[in-house]
Design an enzyme around this catalytic site. Structure first.
Site, PDB file in Angstrom:
ATOM      1  CB  SER A  73      32.285  38.499 -45.221  1.00 14.77           C
ATOM      2  OG  SER A  73      33.436  37.991 -44.654  1.00 14.77           O
ATOM      3  CG  HIS A  78      32.493  22.782 -43.369  1.00 16.53           C
ATOM      4  ND1 HIS A  78      33.575  22.655 -44.275  1.00 16.53           N
ATOM      5  CD2 HIS A  78      32.497  24.279 -43.090  1.00 16.53           C
ATOM      6  CE1 HIS A  78      34.200  23.797 -44.341  1.00 16.53           C
ATOM      7  NE2 HIS A  78      33.533  24.455 -43.607  1.00 16.53           N
ATOM      8  CB  CYS A  93      30.821  44.043 -43.073  1.00 14.42           C
ATOM      9  SG  CYS A  93      31.376  43.949 -44.771  1.00 14.42           S
TER      10      CYS A  93
END
Length: 126
Positions: A73, A78, A93
C-alpha cells in the site's frame, strides 16, 4: 498458490496507522531527500516492498509532502516545520508490520508526542 502466481488470491485487509507527531525540531521536517530516505527505511523495517516514491518541498522553511508507494500500500507524510508537526499515514497489508515503520519514523523525528489512530481495513465478505 505461490506469491508469484498471478492467479493468487490476495485478501483486501490491512492495518492503517494515522499518526500526528508533535513537538518535532523544525530542521527535521523540511528536507525532501532526508524524509524520503527515512520513509524508505521505515518501509524496509516493516518488511514492505517499495515501488515508487515522490516528495515535494514547498520552499525554504516550509514543509514537505511525500508518499512512498508500496506493494503492500503506502506510507505518506505531510510536514509543517513552523508548527513542529508531521502527519504520517501508514497503510500496509499482508505480512508487513506497519508499527515497525512508525517506530523508525518516531526514532528519527523524535516528536514530543504522538497521537495514534489505528484502523483495521478489510473487505466485507460477499
Amino acid at each position: 498458490m505461490s506469491e508469484a502466481d498471478p492467479q493468487a488470491v490476495h485478501l483486501a485487509a490491512g492495518s492503517h496507522l494515522l499518526a500526528d507527531l508533535s513537538g518535532i525540531e523544525a530542521s527535521r521536517l523540511g528536507d525532501c531527500d532526508e524524509l524520503e530516505a527515512l520513509l524508505r527505511s521505515a518501509a524496509a523495517a516493516a518488511g514492505a516492498r517499495v515501488l515508487h516514491s515522490h516528495f515535494h518541498g514547498f520552499g525554504a522553511g516550509m514543509g514537505v509532502t511525500g508518499v512512498v508507494l508500496l506493494a503492500e500500500s503506502h506510507i505518506s507524510i505531510h510536514t509543517w516545520p513552523e508548527n513542529g508537526f508531521a502527519a504520517v499515514d501508514i497503510f500496509m497489508c499482508g505480512a508487513s508490520q506497519p508499527r515497525k515503520a512508525l517506530d523508525v519514523i518516531q526514532a528519527a523525528l523524535a516528536p514530543h508526542s504522538c497521537v495514534l489512530h489505528t484502523v483495521r481495513r478489510a473487505a466485507a465478505p460477499e
